[in-house]
Design an enzyme around this catalytic site. Structure first.
Site, PDB file in Angstrom:
ATOM      1  N   GLN A  34       0.843  -1.209   0.000  1.00 56.55           N
ATOM      2  CA  GLN A  34       0.000   0.000   0.000  1.00 56.55           C
ATOM      3  C   GLN A  34       0.873   1.251   0.000  1.00 56.55           C
ATOM      4  OE1 GLN A  34      -1.861   0.646   3.784  1.00 56.55           O
ATOM      5  NE2 GLN A  34      -3.558   1.825   2.938  1.00 56.55           N
ATOM      6  N   GLY A  35       0.838   2.031  -1.067  1.00 55.48           N
ATOM      7  CA  GLY A  35       1.663   3.239  -1.170  1.00 55.48           C
ATOM      8  C   GLY A  35       0.857   4.493  -0.926  1.00 55.48           C
ATOM      9  N   TYR A  36       0.561   4.759   0.337  1.00 58.15           N
ATOM     10  CA  TYR A  36      -0.158   5.985   0.707  1.00 58.15           C
ATOM     11  C   TYR A  36       0.801   6.977   1.386  1.00 58.15           C
ATOM     12  CZ  TYR A  36      -4.967   4.017   0.250  1.00 58.15           C
ATOM     13  OH  TYR A  36      -6.146   3.482  -0.181  1.00 58.15           O
ATOM     14  N   SER A  37       1.335   6.577   2.570  1.00 63.39           N
ATOM     15  CA  SER A  37       2.084   7.517   3.418  1.00 63.39           C
ATOM     16  C   SER A  37       3.359   7.993   2.731  1.00 63.39           C
ATOM     17  CB  SER A  37       2.470   6.841   4.734  1.00 63.39           C
ATOM     18  OG  SER A  37       1.343   6.314   5.364  1.00 63.39           O
ATOM     19  N   SER A  81       4.461  -1.407   4.193  1.00 64.85           N
ATOM     20  CA  SER A  81       4.571  -2.769   4.721  1.00 64.85           C
ATOM     21  C   SER A  81       4.716  -3.777   3.586  1.00 64.85           C
ATOM     22  CB  SER A  81       3.318  -3.139   5.512  1.00 64.85           C
ATOM     23  OG  SER A  81       3.133  -2.236   6.563  1.00 64.85           O
ATOM     24  N   GLU A 105      -9.536  -1.677   5.256  1.00 67.06           N
ATOM     25  CA  GLU A 105      -8.381  -1.920   6.125  1.00 67.06           C
ATOM     26  C   GLU A 105      -8.801  -1.839   7.592  1.00 67.06           C
ATOM     27  OE1 GLU A 105      -5.097   0.865   5.748  1.00 67.06           O
ATOM     28  OE2 GLU A 105      -3.778  -0.435   6.920  1.00 67.06           O
ATOM     29  N   SER A 136      -4.135   7.062  12.687  1.00 70.81           N
ATOM     30  CA  SER A 136      -3.891   7.082  14.133  1.00 70.81           C
ATOM     31  C   SER A 136      -5.212   7.255  14.895  1.00 70.81           C
ATOM     32  CB  SER A 136      -2.934   8.236  14.475  1.00 70.81           C
ATOM     33  OG  SER A 136      -3.604   9.460  14.248  1.00 70.81           O
ATOM     34  N   GLU A 159      -6.097   9.554  16.942  1.00 68.64           N
ATOM     35  CA  GLU A 159      -6.623  10.929  16.893  1.00 68.64           C
ATOM     36  C   GLU A 159      -7.440  11.126  15.611  1.00 68.64           C
ATOM     37  OE1 GLU A 159      -3.499  10.128  17.631  1.00 68.64           O
ATOM     38  OE2 GLU A 159      -3.334  10.797  19.710  1.00 68.64           O
TER      39      GLU A 159
END
Ligand SMILES: Cc1cc2nc3c(=O)[nH]c(=O)nc-3n(C[C@H](O)[C@H](O)[C@H](O)COP(=O)(O)OP(=O)(O)OC[C@H]3O[C@@H](n4cnc5c(N)ncnc54)[C@H](O)[C@@H]3O)c2cc1C
Length: 382
Positions: free
Chosen positions: A122-125, A157, A240, A363, A365
Site C-alpha cells: 500500500q503506497g499511501y504515506s 509494509s 483496512e 492514528s 486521533e
C-alpha cells in the site's frame, strides 16, 4: 453451521502437519524467518478454497456470509494456525477492486490475490503526508499509454515482497489537495522502483521506504477517475480498518492465554489483575457485537465506511491494554530478552508491535476526528 465448522476444523487439522507444523503459532508479516513457508501456507489455503471467503462468487470468492466467516476465523485461531501475510491484497485491494475497479482490472488482478500468487503493498504515506493524506506529493503524469510516477513513499509494509503497489499519486496541482489525487496500480519489479527496509523496535524489518523514479504503469491501471482517487483510497481504508474483524477469535485466544498465565503464575487472585481481566473480557464481548454488526453490513453489500473507525479505535487500545496486562502478570520476566543481541520473546514482540496498532490505518486521533465529524456530524476539525 456445525457441519461447516467440522469441515474447517478437519481441513486445518489435516494440513497443519508435516512441513507446515513449524508454522503453528508463528508466521505473519513480521516473522522473516518463516516468510517462504508462510507464503506456501497462503497458497495451500487458496487451493483448499479458504481465501477470499467473503468475496462474491462472480469474483472468484466463496460468497460466505458473516456467520461462516466468523466460524472460519474461530477455528483458525483455535488451531493455532499461522499468521496471515496476504491481507493487503485479499482484505484491502480485492474488495476495493470488486467495488470500484473496471472489469478488466478485476479479471487481471483478483485471481492473483485470491491464489496468493501476486502480492501487494500500500503506497499511501509519505515523509510529509501521513495523517494528512491529502498532502501526497508523489507525482504521476500520463505520457502516451503509460503513467510515469516519481516520489517517495514510507512505512510501506511488505514492499520487499510485493509484486504490485496501490499508489496514491498527485495528478493535479498541490493546492488541489484531495481533489487532485489518482489511485494507480503499479508493478514493483521494474528499474524505477527502489525498496529500502526500515528496522522497527521489534527488531524486524517489515516495512520500507519506497522510491519511484520515473516508474511506469499502463494508463488503464487506474482505479476511479483521474484526480478522483480520494474516494477509492478512502474505500480501501474502510476495508483496512474493518479487517480486524477476522482477528476477534485471535483476541479471544490471547485473552484466554493471559488468564491461563495469571493462574499459572499465582496472580489470578490479585484483585488488581482480576479487575483488569474482567474488564478486558467485557470489552471483548462489546467488540464481538460490533464485529457482528459490521459483518452483517458487509454481507448486505454495504461498505464499512466511517463506522469502521469505531472498531479500529476500540480494538487497538483494547489490545494494548491486554498486552500491558500480560507484561504485568509476567512481572520482571517481561523485561528479559530471549537472546543476544536483540532477540525479543513472543510476548515482547506482541507488546512492542501493539504500539503500531494505534498508528497504522490512521492514528487514534484521526479515527476520533472521523467519528466526530462523519458518524456524529460534529463540526469539522480546523
Ligand atoms: C506498522 C505500520 C505499518 C504501516 N504500513 C503502511 C503501509 O503499508 N502503507 C502506508 O502507506 N502507510 C503505512 N503506515 C503508515 C501509517 O499509515 C502512518 O504512520 C499514519 O497514517 C500516521 O502518519 P504519520 O506517521 O506521518 O504521523 P503524523 O501524521 O505526522 O502524525 C503525528 C501525530 O500527530 C497526530 N495528528 C496528526 N494530525 C492530527 C489531527 N488533524 N488531529 C489530531 N492529531 C493529529 C497523529 O495522531 C500522531 O499522533 C504504517 C504504519 C505503521 C506503524
Amino acid at each position: 453451521m456445525a457441519e461447516f465448522r467440522a469441515q474447517v476444523r478437519g481441513w486445518l487439522r489435516s494440513r497443519l502437519t508435516g512441513r507446515f507444523e513449524p508454522l503453528m503459532g508463528r508466521g505473519g508479516p513480521a516473522d522473516e524467518q518463516m516468510w517462504e513457508l508462510s507464503l506456501e501456507w497462503e497458497r495451500e489455503l487458496a487451493r483448499g478454497g479458504w481465501t477470499a471467503l467473503g468475496w462474491p462468487r462472480e469474483f472468484g470468492g466463496r460468497g460466505l456470509g458473516p456467520v461462516e466467516q466468523v466460524t472460519f476465523y474461530e477455528e483458525y485461531a483455535l488451531a493455532n494456525a499461522p499468521g496471515r501475510v496476504t491481507h493487503l491484497g485479499e482484505m484491502m485491494l480485492g474488495p476495493t477492486l470488486i467495488e470500484l475497479g473496471t472489469p478488466e482490472q478485476q479479471r487481471r488482478f483478483l485471481p492473483g490475490i485470491k491464489n496468493a500468487t501476486e502480492l501487494w503493498c500500500q503506497g499511501y504515506s509519505e515523509p510529509d503526508a501521513g495523517s494528512d493524506l491529502a498532502a501526497v506529493r508523489t507525482r504521476a503524469q500520463l505520457r502516451g499509454d503509460d503513467w510515469v510516477i516519481s516520489g517517495t513513499k514510507v512505512w510501506t509494509s511488505l514492499a520487499q515482497h510485493a509484486d504490485f503497489c496501490f499508489v496514491l499519486c498527485r495528478t493535479g496541482p498541490f493546492e488541489s489537495r484531495h481533489r487532485g489525487l489518482t489511485y494507480l496500480l503499479v508493478p514493483m519489479r521494474q528499474p524505477g522502483v527502489t525498496v529500502r527496509p526500515i528496522r522497527q523496535m521489534t527488531g524486524t524489518r517489515e516495512f520500507n521506504e519506497v522510491t519511484f523514479d520515473e516508474a511506469v504503469t499502463p494508463a488503464s491501471w487506474r482505479v476511479g477517475a483521474v484526480d478522483g482517487g480520494w474516494p477509492v483510497a478512502m474505500a480501501t481504508l474502510g476495508y483496512e480498518r474493518s479487517r480486524r474483524l477476522a482477528h476477534f477469535p485471535i483476541m479471544r485466544a490471547e485473552l484466554d492465554g493471559v488468564i491461563a498465565l495469571a493462574r499459572s503464575r499465582g496472580r489470578a487472585s490479585d484483585p488488581h489483575i482480576r479487575e483488569r481481566i474482567a474488564r478486558s473480557y467485557s470489552e471483548l464481548l462489546v467488540m464481538r457485537t460490533m464485529n457482528e454488526r459490521t459483518l452483517a453490513a458487509l454481507a448486505a453489500g454495504r461498505a464499512p465506511g466511517a463506522a469502521a473507525s469505531i472498531g479500529k479505535l476500540y480494538w487497538s487500545h483494547w489490545h494494548q491494554r491486554l498486552l500491558d496486562l500480560q507484561a504485568d502478570v509476567l512481572g520482571l520476566e517481561s523485561q528479559l530478552l530471549a537472546g543476544d543481541p536483540y532477540q525479543v520473546t513472543a510476548a515482547q514482540q506482541a507488546l512492542l508491535y501493539s504500539r503500531a496498532e494505534t498508528i497504522f490505518a490512521g492514528s487514534s486521533e484521526i479515527q476520533r476526528n472521523i467519528i466526530a465529524e462523519r458518524v456524529l456530524g460534529l463540526p469539522k476539525d480546523t
